[in-house]
Scaffold this active site. Structure first.
Site, PDB file in Angstrom:
ATOM      1  N   GLU A  74       0.912   1.355 -52.690  1.00  0.00           N
ATOM      2  CA  GLU A  74       0.462   1.154 -54.064  1.00  0.00           C
ATOM      3  C   GLU A  74       0.617   2.434 -54.878  1.00  0.00           C
ATOM      4  O   GLU A  74       1.068   2.402 -56.027  1.00  0.00           O
ATOM      5  CB  GLU A  74      -1.013   0.740 -54.110  1.00  0.00           C
ATOM      6  CG  GLU A  74      -1.370  -0.447 -53.246  1.00  0.00           C
ATOM      7  CD  GLU A  74      -1.888  -0.067 -51.869  1.00  0.00           C
ATOM      8  OE1 GLU A  74      -2.911  -0.632 -51.451  1.00  0.00           O
ATOM      9  OE2 GLU A  74      -1.276   0.790 -51.211  1.00  0.00           O
ATOM     10  N   CYS A 103      -6.536   3.935 -53.711  1.00  0.00           N
ATOM     11  CA  CYS A 103      -5.498   3.177 -54.420  1.00  0.00           C
ATOM     12  C   CYS A 103      -6.111   2.264 -55.474  1.00  0.00           C
ATOM     13  O   CYS A 103      -5.526   2.055 -56.540  1.00  0.00           O
ATOM     14  CB  CYS A 103      -4.643   2.381 -53.438  1.00  0.00           C
ATOM     15  SG  CYS A 103      -3.529   3.424 -52.473  1.00  0.00           S
TER      16      CYS A 103
END
Length: 144
Positions: A74, A103
């Site tokens: 991510e 993230c």
């Protein structure tokens, strides 16, 4: 005739499968994770877990512990957006694994509005943070 919701679910599954294929690019041994950022039905960024540019493509140390500087899929996808002419406002993130707390903070700050993931993780603090921020989070378990 399929409803708009059914069509969206089919599309979500396709993009999630594509994230799984993208994860195959990872050099990590313990877990390969892939992510796609989609906006207006276009893939605007992609990422997989691995070391930063210019580092050796080895994610684990001699004890099979992930090195601390390995980037998550991510984070790689979100940072690619910063280097492009695109932005991720109101986009959807498709990721093979549930996002971690770090993230999730990046996802919130990037303006992503939906997160679709395949595999759950033992810690749910990332998912809980996304939900708290009003981001739609959908778990779609798919076989790979």
């Amino acid at each position: 005739m399929k409803s708009p919701e059914e069509k969206q679910t089919e599309l979500d599954i396709r993009y999630l499968r594509m994230a799984g294929i993208w994860a195959e690019n990872s050099y990590c041994e313990r877990r390969k994770v892939g992510a796609l950022i989609v906006k207006n039905q276009m893939i605007i960024s992609d990422g997989y877990n691995g070391t930063p540019a210019g580092f050796e493509n080895v994610c684990e140390d001699e004890n099979n512990v992930t090195k601390p500087y390995v980037l998550h899929a991510e984070a790689n996808a979100i940072t690619k957006i910063a280097r492009s002419g695109n932005n991720s406002e109101d986009a959807t993130l498709y990721v093979t694994d549930a996002p971690c707390i770090e993230c999730s903070k990046l996802i919130i700050q990037a303006g992503i509005r939906r997160v679709i993931f395949n595999r759950t993780y033992r810690l749910e603090d990332g998912i809980n943070l996304l939900k708290r921020a009003g981001i739609e989070v959908i778990h779609i378990p798919i076989s790979e």
